[in-house]
Design a protein around this motif. Structure first.
Motif, mmCIF file in Angstrom:
data_model
loop_
_atom_site.group_PDB
_atom_site.id
_atom_site.type_symbol
_atom_site.label_atom_id
_atom_site.label_comp_id
_atom_site.label_asym_id
_atom_site.label_seq_id
_atom_site.Cartn_x
_atom_site.Cartn_y
_atom_site.Cartn_z
ATOM 1 N N ASP A 12 1.127 -1.081 -0.220
ATOM 2 C CA ASP A 12 -0.241 0.102 -0.592
ATOM 3 C C ASP A 12 0.517 0.994 0.091
ATOM 4 O O ASP A 12 0.718 2.133 -0.552
ATOM 5 C CB ASP A 12 -0.819 -0.149 1.407
ATOM 6 C CG ASP A 12 -1.791 -0.911 1.140
ATOM 7 O OD1 ASP A 12 -2.521 -1.107 -0.032
ATOM 8 O OD2 ASP A 12 -2.772 -1.617 2.075
ATOM 9 N N GLY A 17 -1.026 -1.491 -5.691
ATOM 10 C CA GLY A 17 -2.829 -2.202 -5.941
ATOM 11 C C GLY A 17 -2.908 -2.016 -4.392
ATOM 12 O O GLY A 17 -2.464 -1.574 -3.732
ATOM 13 N N GLU A 18 -3.600 -2.779 -4.577
ATOM 14 C CA GLU A 18 -4.658 -2.138 -3.462
ATOM 15 C C GLU A 18 -5.208 -4.268 -2.895
ATOM 16 O O GLU A 18 -5.304 -4.450 -4.088
ATOM 17 C CB GLU A 18 -5.676 -1.362 -3.260
ATOM 18 C CG GLU A 18 -7.236 -1.296 -4.307
ATOM 19 C CD GLU A 18 -7.484 0.112 -4.705
ATOM 20 O OE1 GLU A 18 -8.758 0.153 -4.952
ATOM 21 O OE2 GLU A 18 -7.027 1.545 -3.818
ATOM 22 N N GLY A 19 -6.203 -4.489 -1.484
ATOM 23 C CA GLY A 19 -6.974 -5.261 -1.232
ATOM 24 C C GLY A 19 -5.412 -6.210 -1.110
ATOM 25 O O GLY A 19 -4.317 -6.363 -0.720
ATOM 26 N N GLU A 22 -3.521 -12.099 -4.138
ATOM 27 C CA GLU A 22 -4.999 -13.277 -4.290
ATOM 28 C C GLU A 22 -3.887 -14.321 -4.811
ATOM 29 O O GLU A 22 -3.160 -14.215 -5.367
ATOM 30 C CB GLU A 22 -5.737 -12.845 -4.858
ATOM 31 C CG GLU A 22 -6.895 -11.501 -4.350
ATOM 32 C CD GLU A 22 -7.454 -10.623 -5.129
ATOM 33 O OE1 GLU A 22 -7.084 -10.704 -6.394
ATOM 34 O OE2 GLU A 22 -8.356 -11.221 -5.338
ATOM 35 N N GLU A 39 -0.699 -12.977 -7.028
ATOM 36 C CA GLU A 39 -1.751 -11.189 -7.472
ATOM 37 C C GLU A 39 -2.714 -10.496 -5.880
ATOM 38 O O GLU A 39 -2.624 -10.921 -6.024
ATOM 39 C CB GLU A 39 -2.435 -11.717 -8.782
ATOM 40 C CG GLU A 39 -2.297 -12.665 -9.585
ATOM 41 C CD GLU A 39 -3.097 -13.594 -10.403
ATOM 42 O OE1 GLU A 39 -4.226 -12.797 -10.761
ATOM 43 O OE2 GLU A 39 -2.715 -13.915 -11.341
ATOM 44 N N ARG A 40 -2.197 -8.850 -7.286
ATOM 45 C CA ARG A 40 -2.835 -7.738 -6.480
ATOM 46 C C ARG A 40 -3.070 -7.241 -7.451
ATOM 47 O O ARG A 40 -2.168 -6.488 -8.118
ATOM 48 C CB ARG A 40 -2.078 -7.170 -5.186
ATOM 49 C CG ARG A 40 -2.576 -6.076 -4.086
ATOM 50 C CD ARG A 40 -1.482 -5.599 -3.538
ATOM 51 N NE ARG A 40 -2.598 -5.494 -2.699
ATOM 52 C CZ ARG A 40 -2.223 -4.304 -1.441
ATOM 53 N NH1 ARG A 40 -1.340 -3.501 -2.140
ATOM 54 N NH2 ARG A 40 -3.074 -4.323 -0.236
ATOM 55 N N SER A 41 -4.522 -6.503 -7.252
ATOM 56 C CA SER A 41 -4.993 -5.259 -8.499
ATOM 57 C C SER A 41 -5.245 -6.200 -9.575
ATOM 58 O O SER A 41 -4.506 -5.314 -10.671
ATOM 59 C CB SER A 41 -4.318 -4.018 -7.957
ATOM 60 O OG SER A 41 -4.892 -3.800 -6.381
ATOM 61 N N GLY A 42 -4.879 -7.588 -9.614
ATOM 62 C CA GLY A 42 -4.684 -8.355 -11.349
ATOM 63 C C GLY A 42 -2.878 -8.052 -11.692
ATOM 64 O O GLY A 42 -2.751 -8.462 -12.422
ATOM 65 N N ARG A 43 -2.134 -7.889 -10.968
ATOM 66 C CA ARG A 43 -1.023 -7.288 -11.596
ATOM 67 C C ARG A 43 -0.208 -8.703 -10.639
ATOM 68 O O ARG A 43 -0.223 -9.208 -9.274
ATOM 69 C CB ARG A 43 -0.035 -6.234 -11.119
ATOM 70 C CG ARG A 43 1.377 -6.726 -11.786
ATOM 71 C CD ARG A 43 1.763 -5.149 -11.353
ATOM 72 N NE ARG A 43 3.461 -4.781 -11.168
ATOM 73 C CZ ARG A 43 4.059 -3.941 -11.546
ATOM 74 N NH1 ARG A 43 3.518 -2.919 -10.901
ATOM 75 N NH2 ARG A 43 5.103 -4.202 -11.159
#
Length: 342
Positions: A12, A17-19, A22, A39-43
């Protein structure tokens, strides 16, 4: 807060990214360092830190890796792209870590997928691609990319034989180790000292360049990344080529380390590796046999350390036996190369 939450909080602050993290998956490898893909925020990212139980130098080694990866970002050397580094040990409690971009490729150390497994032409070109990538690394101006203080090139070749003889001698302190029955160590050492090259050009060395420390394209023979930079330094890059020759399969001989690529029927010959490297370098390859003998000597002594630790009950016996066999083959290869140079 578990480690995943701590990494997410740190990301952060870096704007990465955020969240939650994954699709977390562990990445295996030849070291005890911890590597995860997530992965984080799709990256997608790859996370790397030292082992769960850190050794005294673990954090230093990890940070050295980040320094060489940052330097290579300015070059055409295929490598994992560095994303961010955390030097603050308080984030995870004890370990520094870094994030890099995933590599779309495979490691040929354990197995070959299709089409590589059944296409001798691809297998042949994989070795040549390794030689090409190594020549690119050897061509990098380490000062220009910020790595002037990454190693101590002065006296590098002069230090090698005494350094590794001392390492071998240190194994005698391990309980139940009977001593190094691995061939004519002193004779190889004398030959190396008598024929040591007097002129060479410093550059970036990977330090452990063989078929299991590179990744290849999933669709062809191209090398897409050199990985595992733990042993990198500034020294004589021709020792990397010698290391490649020391671990390569020679026609009619057993492989030293038993990797999938080395067992492939289409594998190119050691001479072809040298010829391919020569096409892409200005370095003088007159003494390449000397570098191959030094690589056999150095790697053999390193691997014998596992045999000594196994004798003392500090490593599994089967690993000790396997690596002792590899050491015997390396010193046999050193003798063959010495005989061929006469």
């Amino acid at each position: 807060m578990d480690d995943q939450d701590k990494i997410a909080a740190w990301m952060d602050a870096q704007g990465l990214g955020e969240g939650p993290l994954e699709n977390i998956a562990e990445i295996g490898g030849g070291t005890q360092n911890i590597m995860l893909r997530f992965e984080r925020s799709g990256r997608p990212y790859v996370f790397r830190r030292g082992p769960q139980h850190l050794r005294p130098i673990s954090n230093k080694v990890i940070l050295r890796e980040t320094k060489v990866l940052a330097g290579l970002a300015q070059t055409d050397v295929p490598h994992p792209r560095l994303v961010a580094v955390c030097e603050d040990t308080s984030v995870l409690g004890d370990a520094v870590f870094y994030l890099m971009e995933p590599i779309d490729g495979f490691n040929a150390g354990e197995s070959l997928p299709e089409p590589h497994a059944s296409d001798p032409a691809i297998q042949h070109a994989m070795g040549l691609s390794m030689a090409d990538a190594l020549a690119r690394l050897g061509a990098v101006d380490h000062v220009a990319v910020g790595l002037a203080d990454y190693g101590k090139p002065d006296g590098f070749l002069e230090r090698q034989v005494p350094r590794w003889l001392s390492e071998l001698e240190s194994y005698s302190a391990l309980e139940n180790y009977p001593g190094p029955e691995i061939g004519d160590v002193d004779g190889v050492a004398r030959w190396l000292e008598e024929r040591r090259p007097t002129q060479w050009q410093p550059g970036i060395m990977h330090g452990d360049y063989h078929g299991a420390n590179v990744m290849f394209s999933r669709t062809g023979p191209e090398l897409v990344a050199i990985v595992d930079w733990e042993m990198s330094t500034i020294g004589d890059p021709l020792l990397d080529l010698g290391w490649m020759l020391a671990t390569w399969r020679y026609p009619g001989q057993d492989t030293v380390l038993g990797q999938a690529l080395m067992d492939a029927p289409g594998l190119c010959t050691p001479d072809e590796l040298v010829e391919q490297y020569a096409r892409n370098t200005t370095r003088d390859l007159t003494h390449i046999n000397w570098y191959a003998v030094l690589a056999c000597f150095k790697l053999g002594i390193i691997l014998e350390g596992s045999n000594a630790r196994a004798a003392a009950g500090l490593a599994p016996k089967e690993i000790g036996d396997h690596l002792h066999t590899a050491t015997l083959r390396l010193f046999e290869r050193a003798q063959q190369l010495i005989e061929g140079a006469r």
